[in-house]
Structures are given as structure tokens and as C-alpha cells.
Design a protein around this motif. Structure first.
Motif, PDB file in Angstrom:
ATOM      1  N   LEU A   1       0.777  -1.307  -0.022  1.00 43.90           N
ATOM      2  CA  LEU A   1       0.079   0.103   0.096  1.00 43.90           C
ATOM      3  C   LEU A   1       0.931   1.297   0.080  1.00 43.90           C
ATOM      4  N   LEU A   2       1.969   1.135   0.729  1.00 42.25           N
ATOM      5  CA  LEU A   2       2.748   2.443   0.972  1.00 42.25           C
ATOM      6  C   LEU A   2       4.001   2.436  -0.080  1.00 42.25           C
ATOM      7  N   ASP A   3       4.460   1.500  -0.311  1.00 41.42           N
ATOM      8  CA  ASP A   3       5.926   1.278  -0.931  1.00 41.42           C
ATOM      9  C   ASP A   3       6.935   2.080  -0.441  1.00 41.42           C
ATOM     10  N   PRO A   4       7.221   2.104   0.957  1.00 38.78           N
ATOM     11  CA  PRO A   4       8.412   3.153   1.311  1.00 38.78           C
ATOM     12  C   PRO A   4       9.766   2.646   0.738  1.00 38.78           C
ATOM     13  N   ARG A   5      10.538   3.833   0.636  1.00 36.12           N
ATOM     14  CA  ARG A   5      11.781   3.637  -0.054  1.00 36.12           C
ATOM     15  C   ARG A   5      12.994   4.204   1.313  1.00 36.12           C
ATOM     16  N   PRO A   6      13.784   3.570   1.144  1.00 38.05           N
ATOM     17  CA  PRO A   6      15.086   4.018   2.350  1.00 38.05           C
ATOM     18  C   PRO A   6      15.185   5.629   2.002  1.00 38.05           C
ATOM     19  N   VAL A   7      15.496   6.357   3.029  1.00 38.47           N
ATOM     20  CA  VAL A   7      15.844   7.677   2.696  1.00 38.47           C
ATOM     21  C   VAL A   7      17.418   7.920   3.197  1.00 38.47           C
ATOM     22  N   PRO A   8      18.034   9.031   2.354  1.00 37.41           N
ATOM     23  CA  PRO A   8      19.274   9.389   2.606  1.00 37.41           C
ATOM     24  C   PRO A   8      19.672  10.157   3.755  1.00 37.41           C
ATOM     25  N   VAL A   9      19.873   9.742   4.881  1.00 37.08           N
ATOM     26  CA  VAL A   9      20.047  10.388   5.965  1.00 37.08           C
ATOM     27  C   VAL A   9      21.324   9.979   6.742  1.00 37.08           C
ATOM     28  N   ASN A  10      21.867  10.735   7.660  1.00 32.48           N
ATOM     29  CA  ASN A  10      23.007  10.406   8.313  1.00 32.48           C
ATOM     30  C   ASN A  10      22.591   9.290   9.504  1.00 32.48           C
ATOM     31  N   ARG A  11      23.462   8.205   9.330  1.00 36.32           N
ATOM     32  CA  ARG A  11      22.962   6.966  10.220  1.00 36.32           C
ATOM     33  C   ARG A  11      23.248   7.456  11.628  1.00 36.32           C
ATOM     34  N   GLY A  12      24.439   8.019  12.029  1.00 35.55           N
ATOM     35  CA  GLY A  12      24.848   8.335  13.239  1.00 35.55           C
ATOM     36  C   GLY A  12      23.498   9.629  14.023  1.00 35.55           C
ATOM     37  N   ASP A  13      23.175  10.570  13.000  1.00 40.18           N
ATOM     38  CA  ASP A  13      22.229  11.430  13.515  1.00 40.18           C
ATOM     39  C   ASP A  13      20.950  10.879  13.859  1.00 40.18           C
ATOM     40  N   ALA A  14      20.671   9.910  13.042  1.00 43.64           N
ATOM     41  CA  ALA A  14      19.367   9.064  13.106  1.00 43.64           C
ATOM     42  C   ALA A  14      19.303   8.309  14.538  1.00 43.64           C
ATOM     43  N   TRP A  15      20.442   7.666  14.560  1.00 42.70           N
ATOM     44  CA  TRP A  15      20.581   6.755  15.865  1.00 42.70           C
ATOM     45  C   TRP A  15      20.539   7.637  16.995  1.00 42.70           C
ATOM     46  N   ALA A  16      21.334   8.877  17.137  1.00 41.36           N
ATOM     47  CA  ALA A  16      21.211   9.804  18.146  1.00 41.36           C
ATOM     48  C   ALA A  16      19.863  10.444  18.710  1.00 41.36           C
ATOM     49  N   ALA A  17      19.002  10.686  17.473  1.00 37.21           N
ATOM     50  CA  ALA A  17      17.653  11.268  17.666  1.00 37.21           C
ATOM     51  C   ALA A  17      16.802  10.082  18.119  1.00 37.21           C
ATOM     52  N   LEU A  18      16.951   8.933  17.702  1.00 34.98           N
ATOM     53  CA  LEU A  18      16.118   7.817  18.222  1.00 34.98           C
ATOM     54  C   LEU A  18      16.451   7.596  19.915  1.00 34.98           C
ATOM     55  N   GLN A  19      17.661   7.628  20.340  1.00 35.61           N
ATOM     56  CA  GLN A  19      17.902   7.654  21.637  1.00 35.61           C
ATOM     57  C   GLN A  19      17.398   8.743  22.477  1.00 35.61           C
ATOM     58  N   ARG A  20      17.066   9.741  21.872  1.00 33.25           N
ATOM     59  CA  ARG A  20      16.505  11.038  22.670  1.00 33.25           C
ATOM     60  C   ARG A  20      14.931  10.891  22.556  1.00 33.25           C
ATOM     61  N   ASP A  21      14.339   9.896  22.075  1.00 37.61           N
ATOM     62  CA  ASP A  21      12.902   9.620  21.894  1.00 37.61           C
ATOM     63  C   ASP A  21      12.278   9.786  23.188  1.00 37.61           C
ATOM     64  N   LYS A  22      11.087  10.276  23.304  1.00 37.18           N
ATOM     65  CA  LYS A  22      10.361  10.546  24.665  1.00 37.18           C
ATOM     66  C   LYS A  22      10.043   9.474  25.367  1.00 37.18           C
ATOM     67  N   LYS A  23       9.889   8.264  24.516  1.00 32.34           N
ATOM     68  CA  LYS A  23       9.686   6.967  25.261  1.00 32.34           C
ATOM     69  C   LYS A  23      10.789   6.315  25.652  1.00 32.34           C
ATOM     70  N   VAL A  24      12.071   6.836  25.732  1.00 29.66           N
ATOM     71  CA  VAL A  24      13.115   6.199  26.203  1.00 29.66           C
ATOM     72  C   VAL A  24      13.019   6.362  27.726  1.00 29.66           C
TER      73      VAL A  24
END
Length: 449
Positions: free
Chosen positions: A390-413
Motif C-alpha cells: 500500500l505504501l511502497d516506502p523507500r529508504p531515505v538518505p540521512v546520516n545514520r549516526g544522526d538518526a541513531w542519536a535522535a532515536l535515543q532521545r525519543d520521549k519513550k526512552v
């Protein structure tokens, strides 16, 4: 009506069929006031009527109703048919609850109570006379009329699905493109581009409304998030109305009282719960929605369908919007400030927000959610076919380190540990789930080009 009242008074609940009344019982914090009276007094309603009369019962009923309205922070209250005859109850409902008249035909209502031991339902003639006598009181006490559980859940959060309905207010905070396509006039008009603290600061200084003035947020999720946050903070809080103009906004972003702005460090890191008095969902505003925005909105539809265990994406558009909005309203009513089960609405969003943050918010929210759903389904050991088809999502070009750092700051951590929303199966979400850090990071990496 001032909100957030987050209490729903159901007038006419006892006349509903068993299937619908059972459905209401599944809503969190449900109180059948007749049952509450019986548990408190350790006597049946019939016994109180027989031994002490209706006047004594109405006194007990008023005490129980007022106690519940004043002490329960969020609840659905099913009221006995005669409760509205007490002026104090009608007044408390106006002040403390969103009151919904459950519409049931008098003949259907009689058929459902004729074999009961209800004291005032002993003959069809008596019942119809009583029903007719109370109608004006029902209408006086009620803010909304509803026939189905979906209608009640929507009414509880002030959600009106009405094509062509125009909002009332004093200051419009709008997406400039939406305003160009669908003009709307209010005394003050402010356009916005992004939900940042700089925009908030500008709006604080530009607004000229008084404390009883109303803000109207008019645009997609970015605009309604920003407008709601400004409403929550300007003069320590003013009322507001949300008019979402995107599919994401109409089924998700504008519902539930979450308002926020983004920081460089992460998405929605500064915000407040500030429920709008009214959410106006006008499907005609979607007529100019670009195809990519509609596709992005479908990601939230798929998320909601996975949570509900229903193929909501297969419904005609207006039914789909209604079903998704009602599902979210029900979850929010049971947990209005996300202290428990409401967390399920974040399915896929831990990964989505990390991708958005790492892209400096150039990745569209719906596209990020589609990728986040892939990760959530993979970590749940479930098929990803529905998302990919239904959505056909494609990987996005972002910095892996920045994405991981942002995930670790998630409000549910919590305590440095990432907590996820996953599925045991469609319709069976679980929240607060921890997975090995390596598995979570690998799932994130798969979403990055």
C-alpha cells in the motif's frame, strides 16, 4: 463548551442494544451509574424505588452522579433515563462533561426494556408518556446527538465531520498555501511555515487577541501542532479550534490534544497537551491535496488499521476518515495524557521521528511513518506485505549516526533504554517493549539509503 472536559455523559444508554452497550464498556474508565448506585448502597434500584420511592432514589442518584463527575478525571458515564430530571445533574453535566444523547426510537427502546425490572418501565403506555415528557430535558442537557459508538467517541473530543463547516474564531494561524486554495477570513490572520520556536515567538508578539479569544489552526499537522502550542502558551492558555486540511491531520495529528514544536535535537521535544474545543473535519479540503501528501496520509491509516486489526484502508474515503478518527478518539478518551495505553498510537513513530530529525525535517512525516512501520513489523516478526504493497516506502538518505542519536532521545526512552510499540498480531498492540540495542539499530539501518 470549554475543554478538555474528557468526561462523556451518555443520556439514553440504557435503551441501547446489547452489542452497542457492550462496546461502550470497552472504553477505559466506563461507569454505569445505576450499577455504581447498586454497588454503593448494596441494594438494587428496584428495591430503593419500592421501599423509599422515586424521590429518595433521585437523591441517591444525584449524589452518585455528582461525585463521579467531580472526582473522575476522565470517564464515560452512562446515566439513567431519569437523571436529567434533576436540575443539579443537568447543571453539572454542562460544567463538567460532554453530554451525548444516544438516539433510540421509542419503540426500539421499549422492546429492549419491556422484560426488565425497571421501576418506570412497567407498561408501554407509561413508558411512552415518560419518554415523551423527558425529551425536552434530554435535548437541553445534551451537547451532541449520536446513534453509534463512533459518533459518541467523536463527539467526546468535539470532532465534527461536516463538509463545508466553517470555524468561528478570532485569530487564524494558517498554512499560506491552504489559505490561497481555500480562503478563510477571521479578524486576525497569521501564516506560518514551520513548527519552530522562532515561529512561536513571532506569533506571541503578533497576536492581539484577549484571553477569551479563540485561535483557529488551519492546515496540515505542522500547522495545527504549532497553532495548538501557541494556544496552550499564549496568555497561559486560550481556547482553540483545529481545522486539519490534510489526510494525516484529519485522522491523526489534529486529534488528541498533543501540541508541539520541533527542536534541532528531535521532533516534538517542546510541547503541551491542550485539547481543542472543536476539530472540524471537512473532506472537501482534501480535493486539492497533492498525491504525495495523500500517500503520506495513508501511512497513518495503515498504522490505525494495524492497531485496530481492521483493513480500514479498504473503506471508502469518508468512512475511512471517520473510522480512523473515532479509533484515535476512543484511545485518547481512555488515556488523555498518554500515561498508559495511548502509547500504542506511536506504532512506527520512534523510527519515523528519528528519520525526520536526521533529515532536518525534509523527510515527509507520512513517508517516515511508513518506514517506521516496516521496522516495527520486522521487530514484531510479522509480515510487512501490507505496508510494502500500500505504501511502497523507500529508504531515505540521512546520516545514520544522526538518526541513531535522535532515536535515543525519543520521549519513550526510559533510563537510557529504548521502549517500542510492537504488535503481537494485527489488533493486538503491546507497548513499552525492549529489544536488544543491536536489533533496534539494525532495524533503523535498514530504513536508511
Amino acid at each position: 463548551m470549554a475543554r478538555p472536559k474528557l468526561r462523556v455523559g451518555l443520556v439514553g444508554y440504557g435503551f441501547m442494544g446489547r452489542a452497542h452497550s457492550n462496546a461502550f464498556r470497552k472504553v477505559g474508565n466506563f461507569f454505569d451509574l445505576d450499577r455504581e448506585i447498586e454497588q454503593t448502597t448494596r441494594r438494587s434500584i428496584t428495591d430503593i424505588f419500592r421501599r423509599e420511592g422515586e424521590t429518595a432514589f433521585r437523591t441517591v442518584e444525584a449524589q452518585q452522579t455528582l461525585s463521579t463527575l467531580w472526582t473522575k478525571p476522565a470517564a464515560v458515564l452512562a446515566l439513567g433515563g431519569g437523571a436529567v430530571e434533576t436540575a443539579g445533574i443537568r447543571e453539572a453535566l454542562r460544567d463538567r462533561a460532554v453530554t451525548v444523547l444516544v438516539e433510540v426510537d421509542v419503540d426500539d427502546a421499549w422492546e429492549r426494556v419491556r422484560d426488565s425490572d425497571r421501576p418506570l418501565a412497567q407498561s408501554p403506555e407509561q413508558f411512552r408518556e415518560l419518554y415523551a415528557r423527558r425529551q425536552s430535558l434530554y435535548e437541553e442537557a445534551s451537547d451532541f446527538r449520536a446513534g453509534e459508538i463512533e459518533d459518541v467517541m467523536l463527539a467526546a473530543l468535539g470532532i465534527r465531520i461536516e463538509p463545508g463547516r466553517r470555524p468561528e474564531g478570532d485569530a487564524l494561524i494558517a498554512d499560506p498555501r491552504v489559505l490561497e486554495l481555500h480562503p478563510l477570513e477571521l479578524p486576525e490572520i497569521h501564516t506560518v511555515q514551520a513548527k519552530t520556536l522562532d515561529e512561536v515567538q513571532r506569533l506571541w508578539t503578533e497576536l492581539r487577541i484577549s484571553r477569551d479569544g479563540r485561535i483557529v489552526g488551519y492546515g496540515g499537522g505542522t500547522t495545527t501542532d504549532l497553532a495548538g502550542f501557541v494556544a496552550a502558551t499564549y496568555m497561559r492558555g486560550v481556547p482553540w479550534t483545529a481545522v486539519p486540511t490534510t489526510l494525516v491531520g484529519q485522522i491523526d495529528a489534529a486529534i488528541g490534544g498533543k501540541t508541539a514544536v520541533d527542536l534541532r535535537e528531535g521532533k516534538n521535544l517542546a510541547g503541551a497537551f491542550h485539547y481543542p474545543d472543536e476539530v472540524i473535519i471537512d473532506s472537501t479540503l482534501l480535493s486539492t491535496l497533492p498525491a504525495e501528501e495523500r500517500r503520506a496520509g495513508m501511512a497513518e491509516v495503515v498504522k490505525t488499521g494495524l492497531l485496530a486489526g481492521q483493513e480500514l484502508w479498504a473503506l471508502p474515503e469518508e468512512q475511512m476518515i471517520r473510522a480512523c478518527a473515532a479509533f484515535k478518539a476512543q484511545v485518547c478518551l481512555a488515556d488523555p495524557f498518554e500515561r498508559d495505553r495511548r502509547a500504542i498510537l506511536n506504532l512506527g513513530h520512534t523510527f519515523a521521528h528519528a528519520l525526520e530529525s536526521a533529515s532536518l525535517y525534509t523527510v515527509r512525516h507520512g513517508d517516515a511513518v511508513a518506514l517506521g512501520l516496516l521496522a516495527a513489523l520486522r521487530l514484531s516478526d510479522l509480515s510487512t506485505d501490507v505496508v510494502e504493497t500500500l505504501l511502497d516506502p523507500r529508504p531515505v538518505p540521512v546520516n545514520r549516526g544522526d538518526a541513531w542519536a535522535a532515536l535515543q532521545r525519543d520521549k519513550k526512552v526510559r533510563n537510557g533504554r529504548i521502549r517500542l510499540v510492537l504488535l503481537e498480531a494485527p489488533g493486538k498492540p503491546v507497548w513499552g517493549v525492549e529489544r536488544p540495542e543491536a536489533d533496534v539499530r539494525a532495524a533503523l539501518d535498514e530504513l536508511i539509503a
